[in-house]
Write an enzyme that holds these catalytic residues in place. Structure first.
Site, PDB file in Angstrom:
ATOM      1  CD  GLU A 104      -5.517   5.769   3.804  1.00 53.12           C
ATOM      2  OE1 GLU A 104      -4.583   5.793   4.636  1.00 53.12           O
ATOM      3  OE2 GLU A 104      -6.711   5.878   4.119  1.00 53.12           O
ATOM      4  CE1 TYR A 136     -13.744  -2.490   3.401  1.00 51.29           C
ATOM      5  CE2 TYR A 136     -12.968  -3.650   5.354  1.00 51.29           C
ATOM      6  CZ  TYR A 136     -13.434  -3.669   4.051  1.00 51.29           C
ATOM      7  OH  TYR A 136     -13.561  -4.867   3.389  1.00 51.29           O
ATOM      8  CB  SER A 137     -11.130   5.374   4.625  1.00 53.42           C
ATOM      9  OG  SER A 137     -10.123   4.970   3.749  1.00 53.42           O
TER      10      SER A 137
HETATM   11  P1  FAD Z   1     -10.957 -10.359  -0.621  1.00 55.13           P
HETATM   12  O1  FAD Z   1     -11.650 -11.547  -0.066  1.00 55.13           O
HETATM   13  O2  FAD Z   1      -9.775  -9.863   0.112  1.00 55.13           O
HETATM   14  O3  FAD Z   1     -10.740 -10.472  -2.128  1.00 55.13           O
HETATM   15  C1  FAD Z   1     -10.049  -9.448  -2.829  1.00 55.13           C
HETATM   16  C2  FAD Z   1     -10.535  -9.420  -4.284  1.00 55.13           C
HETATM   17  O4  FAD Z   1     -10.186 -10.623  -4.911  1.00 55.13           O
HETATM   18  C3  FAD Z   1     -12.039  -9.298  -4.397  1.00 55.13           C
HETATM   19  O5  FAD Z   1     -12.331  -8.409  -5.432  1.00 55.13           O
HETATM   20  C4  FAD Z   1     -12.509 -10.723  -4.751  1.00 55.13           C
HETATM   21  O6  FAD Z   1     -13.702 -10.721  -5.508  1.00 55.13           O
HETATM   22  C5  FAD Z   1     -11.328 -11.211  -5.546  1.00 55.13           C
HETATM   23  N1  FAD Z   1     -11.148 -12.688  -5.469  1.00 55.13           N
HETATM   24  C6  FAD Z   1     -11.413 -13.506  -4.445  1.00 55.13           C
HETATM   25  N2  FAD Z   1     -11.096 -14.784  -4.747  1.00 55.13           N
HETATM   26  C7  FAD Z   1     -10.592 -14.752  -5.998  1.00 55.13           C
HETATM   27  C8  FAD Z   1     -10.056 -15.748  -6.881  1.00 55.13           C
HETATM   28  N3  FAD Z   1      -9.985 -17.014  -6.520  1.00 55.13           N
HETATM   29  N4  FAD Z   1      -9.640 -15.332  -8.083  1.00 55.13           N
HETATM   30  C9  FAD Z   1      -9.713 -14.049  -8.470  1.00 55.13           C
HETATM   31  N5  FAD Z   1     -10.186 -13.068  -7.680  1.00 55.13           N
HETATM   32  C10 FAD Z   1     -10.614 -13.415  -6.459  1.00 55.13           C
HETATM   33  N6  FAD Z   1     -12.492  -0.626   0.659  1.00 55.13           N
HETATM   34  C11 FAD Z   1     -13.714  -0.050   0.699  1.00 55.13           C
HETATM   35  O7  FAD Z   1     -14.690  -0.603   0.152  1.00 55.13           O
HETATM   36  N7  FAD Z   1     -13.894   1.153   1.361  1.00 55.13           N
HETATM   37  C12 FAD Z   1     -12.887   1.797   1.974  1.00 55.13           C
HETATM   38  O8  FAD Z   1     -13.093   2.884   2.550  1.00 55.13           O
HETATM   39  C13 FAD Z   1     -11.597   1.188   1.947  1.00 55.13           C
HETATM   40  N8  FAD Z   1     -10.549   1.791   2.544  1.00 55.13           N
HETATM   41  C14 FAD Z   1      -9.312   1.217   2.482  1.00 55.13           C
HETATM   42  C15 FAD Z   1      -8.246   1.877   3.098  1.00 55.13           C
HETATM   43  C16 FAD Z   1      -6.983   1.330   3.033  1.00 55.13           C
HETATM   44  C17 FAD Z   1      -5.832   2.070   3.689  1.00 55.13           C
HETATM   45  C18 FAD Z   1      -6.773   0.104   2.359  1.00 55.13           C
HETATM   46  C19 FAD Z   1      -5.408  -0.495   2.273  1.00 55.13           C
HETATM   47  C20 FAD Z   1      -7.825  -0.564   1.772  1.00 55.13           C
HETATM   48  C21 FAD Z   1      -9.121  -0.019   1.813  1.00 55.13           C
HETATM   49  N9  FAD Z   1     -10.211  -0.659   1.236  1.00 55.13           N
HETATM   50  C22 FAD Z   1     -11.445  -0.057   1.267  1.00 55.13           C
HETATM   51  C23 FAD Z   1     -10.092  -1.995   0.595  1.00 55.13           C
HETATM   52  C24 FAD Z   1     -10.450  -3.096   1.639  1.00 55.13           C
HETATM   53  O9  FAD Z   1      -9.438  -3.146   2.630  1.00 55.13           O
HETATM   54  C25 FAD Z   1     -10.553  -4.499   1.028  1.00 55.13           C
HETATM   55  O10 FAD Z   1      -9.362  -4.773   0.324  1.00 55.13           O
HETATM   56  C26 FAD Z   1     -11.727  -4.700   0.109  1.00 55.13           C
HETATM   57  O11 FAD Z   1     -12.947  -4.472   0.801  1.00 55.13           O
HETATM   58  C27 FAD Z   1     -11.755  -6.148  -0.419  1.00 55.13           C
HETATM   59  O12 FAD Z   1     -11.743  -7.013   0.664  1.00 55.13           O
HETATM   60  P2  FAD Z   1     -12.614  -8.353   0.668  1.00 55.13           P
HETATM   61  O13 FAD Z   1     -12.285  -9.123   1.906  1.00 55.13           O
HETATM   62  O14 FAD Z   1     -14.029  -8.073   0.392  1.00 55.13           O
HETATM   63  O15 FAD Z   1     -12.055  -9.103  -0.594  1.00 55.13           O
END
Ligand code: FAD
Length: 410
Positions: A408, A187-188
């Site tokens: 980014e 997360y940024s």
């Molecule tokens: P995950 O559990 O990892 O799931 C990913 C996606 O897949 C979700 O949309 C989920 O609904 C979907 N999913 C889950 N299971 C299934 C399935 N069975 N079938 C289909 N789809 C499915 N995010 C921010 O909000 N703010 C930031 O500032 C931010 N900065 C970032 C900076 C960088 C450098 C990077 C690389 C990423 C950043 N992100 C940011 C993104 C963040 O890291 C996460 O990827 C994001 O929050 C999703 O993670 P999660 O664990 O909630 O979802």
């Protein structure tokens, strides 16, 4: 803005659109004697803490007045008095000119002297256990989806520079590797190195809650909700959170030239690093970085309810009109010149002449947000470059070589 002549000794209070909090220690310094000739004075509730854009505050500020004498608000933080963190709204008299740009004078952290940013102080195998301070919904009721502002107390143990990211390891087991923790999500960081409480002990994140809408059923499927973003958005003050980092160098704010131009292009939560930059430029008074250049923010979101930190940015616009520009693209509310949805690339196109001139003059350009934003933006820049008789490929490689190009996306 209401004000009265100094002779009347009546000081109306101007409440800026901020939830104000009182830092650990505040010192008031008298302003230059010449300033007594200021034509008018007002008393202003000065923002000294918290996040102004957050729609609901966890704090209930009180009001204090200091209207007997002419004082300038020089606010310093005493880092040793961390427990004396009472939070107040307060009112201070000052000239109109000063009232326009109150800044919080922070006690410089050692980080200001470092030549390099801190990197990976905490790794996934040994993360730092931090504490949630607050979680606030940032968007209005008509916004599609939810974005939260999450303040995390790292106790000063996981310092960072503006533009870096933290990793978060959500609690629970990795379904793909039973017995192992979840993978790190990045997360940024959306605050400056001083954090929203200006004491160097917190970091703020801007998190979109990832939900899964089943296209066949036409409704949300909670079993597929994003793990980490939902953990963060559901967290309560006092909850523990495993963090790693800080990481990333690509989005660091170059501070070698305080008069540089910075063009920032964000979609959604991509606003996070830019909120940090802008607080450093316009909200905090930092001895080593007196910003006198131009910061131009383009923010793309769905509609006006989805705007992020808009109060904060609107205030910079009022207080620093020569140093800040702020353009928003509301895809579901505004139309571009062809009658289609208004995206950030359409705004960029509207200002392409100026943007190209600024880039030719050495401006930095930054992009942050969803990966999907880049093809449209690059397509627009390429088209505009070609209309100007410039090869976009050459221009881009030159921008990269000069370290003017910062991306980014995720
Ligand atoms: P995950 O559990 O990892 O799931 C990913 C996606 O897949 C979700 O949309 C989920 O609904 C979907 N999913 C889950 N299971 C299934 C399935 N069975 N079938 C289909 N789809 C499915 N995010 C921010 O909000 N703010 C930031 O500032 C931010 N900065 C970032 C900076 C960088 C450098 C990077 C690389 C990423 C950043 N992100 C940011 C993104 C963040 O890291 C996460 O990827 C994001 O929050 C999703 O993670 P999660 O664990 O909630 O979802």
């Amino acid at each position: 803005m209401p004000f009265v002549g100094s002779s009347s000794l009546v000081y109306p209070t101007v409440n800026l659109p901020f939830d104000c909090t009182w830092p650990q220690a505040v010192s008031l310094l008298p302003i230059h004697p010449m300033a007594h000739s200021a034509v008018s004075q007002v008393s202003v509730a000065v923002p000294v803490g918290g996040d102004s854009s957050i729609r609901r505050s966890v704090f209930k500020p009180h009001t204090l007045s200091f209207c007997g004498t002419l004082w300038a608000p020089i606010l310093t933080l005493d880092l040793s008095t961390k427990n004396a963190r009472s939070k107040y709204r307060y009112t201070i008299c000052m000239s109109v000119q000063q009232a326009n740009a109150p800044k919080v004078s922070v006690s410089p952290l050692q980080l200001e002297d470092a030549k390099e940013p801190p990197l990976n102080t905490f790794k996934p195998k040994e993360p730092y256990t931090a504490t949630i301070v607050s979680v606030e919904r940032l968007v209005g009721p008509k916004a599609p989806g939810e974005v939260c502002h999450v303040v995390i107390d790292h106790g000063g143990n996981v310092p960072y520079w503006e533009g870096q990211s933290y990793g978060v390891i959500p609690p629970g087991e990795n379904p793909k590797k039973p017995g192992s923790p979840h993978n790190v999500r990045l997360y940024s960081i959306a605050s400056t190195r001083y954090g929203d409480s200006f004491d160097g002990r917190t970091a703020s994140l801007c998190v979109r809650r990832a939900l899964y809408y089943d296209p066949e059923k036409g409704k949300e499927d909670p079993s597929k909700s994003g793990v980490c973003s939902n953990f963060l958005c559901n967290a309560k003050p006092g909850d523990k959170v495993q963090i790693t980092g800080p990481s990333g160098k690509i989005m660091l704010l170059p501070e070698d030239d305080p008069n540089a131009t910075h063009i920032m292009i964000a979609t959604g939560t991509g606003i996070a690093p830019f909120r940090g930059y802008l607080r450093r430029m316009f909200m905090e008074s930092v001895p080593k970085y007196k910003f006198g250049g131009l910061a131009w923010l383009f923010l793309g979101v769905a509609n006006s309810d989805s705007l992020l930190y808009d109060d904060e940015f609107s205030k910079y616009l009022r207080d620093h009109p020569d140093n800040f520009r702020y353009d928003t693209a509301l895809s579901r509310e505004q139309k571009n010149k062809n009658g289609g949805k208004m995206y950030v690339q359409d705004k960029i196109e509207d200002y392409s002449d100026e943007i190209f001139k600024l880039l030719d003059g050495g401006a930095h350009i930054y992009f942050c947000g969803l990966k999907g934003m880049m093809p449209g933006i690059q397509g627009t820049l390429k088209r505009v470059a070609e209309e100007r008789g410039v090869s976009w490929e050459e221009k881009l490689s030159q921008l990269k070589k000069n370290k003017q190009w910062h991306v980014e996306v995720y």
